[in-house]
Design a protein around this motif. Sequence first.
Motif, PDB file in Angstrom:
ATOM      1  N   SER A 151       6.880  -4.492  12.556  1.00 39.76           N
ATOM      2  CA  SER A 151       7.562  -4.637  11.276  1.00 39.76           C
ATOM      3  C   SER A 151       6.606  -5.283  10.298  1.00 39.76           C
ATOM      4  O   SER A 151       5.897  -6.217  10.647  1.00 39.76           O
ATOM      5  CB  SER A 151       8.812  -5.503  11.446  1.00 39.76           C
ATOM      6  N   ASP A 152       6.590  -4.771   9.068  1.00 39.86           N
ATOM      7  CA  ASP A 152       5.715  -5.345   8.054  1.00 39.86           C
ATOM      8  C   ASP A 152       6.238  -6.668   7.503  1.00 39.86           C
ATOM      9  O   ASP A 152       5.488  -7.434   6.930  1.00 39.86           O
ATOM     10  CB  ASP A 152       5.534  -4.369   6.892  1.00 39.86           C
ATOM     11  N   CYS A 153       7.540  -6.931   7.692  1.00 41.50           N
ATOM     12  CA  CYS A 153       8.096  -8.139   7.087  1.00 41.50           C
ATOM     13  C   CYS A 153       8.613  -9.154   8.107  1.00 41.50           C
ATOM     14  O   CYS A 153       9.117 -10.196   7.716  1.00 41.50           O
ATOM     15  CB  CYS A 153       9.186  -7.773   6.087  1.00 41.50           C
ATOM     16  N   VAL A 154       8.481  -8.868   9.404  1.00 39.05           N
ATOM     17  CA  VAL A 154       8.899  -9.814  10.435  1.00 39.05           C
ATOM     18  C   VAL A 154       7.814  -9.905  11.501  1.00 39.05           C
ATOM     19  O   VAL A 154       7.300  -8.885  11.955  1.00 39.05           O
ATOM     20  CB  VAL A 154      10.234  -9.385  11.097  1.00 39.05           C
ATOM     21  N   GLN A 155       7.469 -11.123  11.872  1.00 40.40           N
ATOM     22  CA  GLN A 155       6.517 -11.356  12.958  1.00 40.40           C
ATOM     23  C   GLN A 155       7.147 -12.369  13.904  1.00 40.40           C
ATOM     24  O   GLN A 155       7.520 -13.467  13.491  1.00 40.40           O
ATOM     25  CB  GLN A 155       5.198 -11.904  12.424  1.00 40.40           C
TER      26      GLN A 155
ATOM     27  N   ASN B 235      -2.566 -13.154   5.330  1.00 38.51           N
ATOM     28  CA  ASN B 235      -3.103 -11.787   5.369  1.00 38.51           C
ATOM     29  C   ASN B 235      -2.218 -10.789   4.643  1.00 38.51           C
ATOM     30  O   ASN B 235      -2.646  -9.672   4.358  1.00 38.51           O
ATOM     31  CB  ASN B 235      -3.310 -11.330   6.815  1.00 38.51           C
ATOM     32  N   ARG B 236      -0.995 -11.163   4.328  1.00 38.74           N
ATOM     33  CA  ARG B 236      -0.068 -10.287   3.626  1.00 38.74           C
ATOM     34  C   ARG B 236       0.189 -10.765   2.195  1.00 38.74           C
ATOM     35  O   ARG B 236       1.106 -10.298   1.530  1.00 38.74           O
ATOM     36  CB  ARG B 236       1.249 -10.191   4.402  1.00 38.74           C
ATOM     37  N   GLY B 237      -0.610 -11.704   1.729  1.00 36.27           N
ATOM     38  CA  GLY B 237      -0.492 -12.178   0.351  1.00 36.27           C
ATOM     39  C   GLY B 237       0.660 -13.130   0.109  1.00 36.27           C
ATOM     40  O   GLY B 237       1.077 -13.324  -1.028  1.00 36.27           O
TER      41      GLY B 237
ATOM     42  N   GLN C 136       0.061 -21.953  13.203  1.00 37.61           N
ATOM     43  CA  GLN C 136      -1.209 -21.546  12.596  1.00 37.61           C
ATOM     44  C   GLN C 136      -1.346 -20.023  12.606  1.00 37.61           C
ATOM     45  O   GLN C 136      -1.824 -19.436  11.630  1.00 37.61           O
ATOM     46  CB  GLN C 136      -2.378 -22.222  13.311  1.00 37.61           C
ATOM     47  N   HIS C 137      -0.895 -19.372  13.683  1.00 39.65           N
ATOM     48  CA  HIS C 137      -0.932 -17.912  13.721  1.00 39.65           C
ATOM     49  C   HIS C 137       0.013 -17.306  12.685  1.00 39.65           C
ATOM     50  O   HIS C 137      -0.343 -16.334  12.004  1.00 39.65           O
ATOM     51  CB  HIS C 137      -0.576 -17.409  15.128  1.00 39.65           C
ATOM     52  N   LEU C 138       1.213 -17.884  12.543  1.00 42.14           N
ATOM     53  CA  LEU C 138       2.145 -17.377  11.533  1.00 42.14           C
ATOM     54  C   LEU C 138       1.595 -17.579  10.131  1.00 42.14           C
ATOM     55  O   LEU C 138       1.717 -16.684   9.284  1.00 42.14           O
ATOM     56  CB  LEU C 138       3.502 -18.075  11.646  1.00 42.14           C
ATOM     57  N   LEU C 139       0.985 -18.720   9.859  1.00 45.21           N
ATOM     58  CA  LEU C 139       0.435 -18.977   8.523  1.00 45.21           C
ATOM     59  C   LEU C 139      -0.699 -18.005   8.200  1.00 45.21           C
ATOM     60  O   LEU C 139      -0.821 -17.545   7.058  1.00 45.21           O
ATOM     61  CB  LEU C 139      -0.003 -20.437   8.400  1.00 45.21           C
ATOM     62  N   ARG C 140      -1.520 -17.657   9.188  1.00 46.77           N
ATOM     63  CA  ARG C 140      -2.565 -16.640   8.972  1.00 46.77           C
ATOM     64  C   ARG C 140      -1.928 -15.270   8.708  1.00 46.77           C
ATOM     65  O   ARG C 140      -2.389 -14.517   7.851  1.00 46.77           O
ATOM     66  CB  ARG C 140      -3.511 -16.566  10.163  1.00 46.77           C
TER      67      ARG C 140
END
Length: 167
Positions: A60-64, A129-131, A121-125
């Motif tokens: 998903s482009d909007c959920v990680q 990366n998606r602006g 930290q992974h979520l913040l990156r």
Amino acid sequence: MEHAFFTVRPATLADLDSLIELRAYLLDGTTARYSSKTPEEAARWRTAYRSWLGSRLDESDCVQILTAEHKESGQVLGCATAIIDQRAPAPGCLNGLSGWVQSVVVEPQWRNRGIARQLMQHLLRWFANRGVDHVVLQSTESAGTLYQALGFTVSDERLLIRQEASA
């Protein structure tokens, strides 16, 4: 995405049960306003969450949704969810992309070992990366120090909630 004893990776459908049980630490039997108050409420959110996860774990482009997995045992030790909302542009968010972090949870016996920090930290990156420069989260008191160390500040805005009675 490897660390001393765990690996951070995107969650998969095989992680559904672990993700639900981790989120239960936040949503079942606590004094928080949003906590389930009865076994029936707990069963309803679990069913709804399972369905929501099932529809979002495929790219998903909007959920990680990330998990921290123990390298040796394969146990899911923690998880974290990031959601991107499209909002109207504002002075601090000109592109209108707003990030929301939720369900950052680590199994109690694995807490205070850097797992939540690595997940964040992974979520913040991922957001960067998606602006997405504007990220919001709601925290428990015990996690506030971690989030402030990651650059979050306590907001002076009032969070107001209106909730219709559920059927």
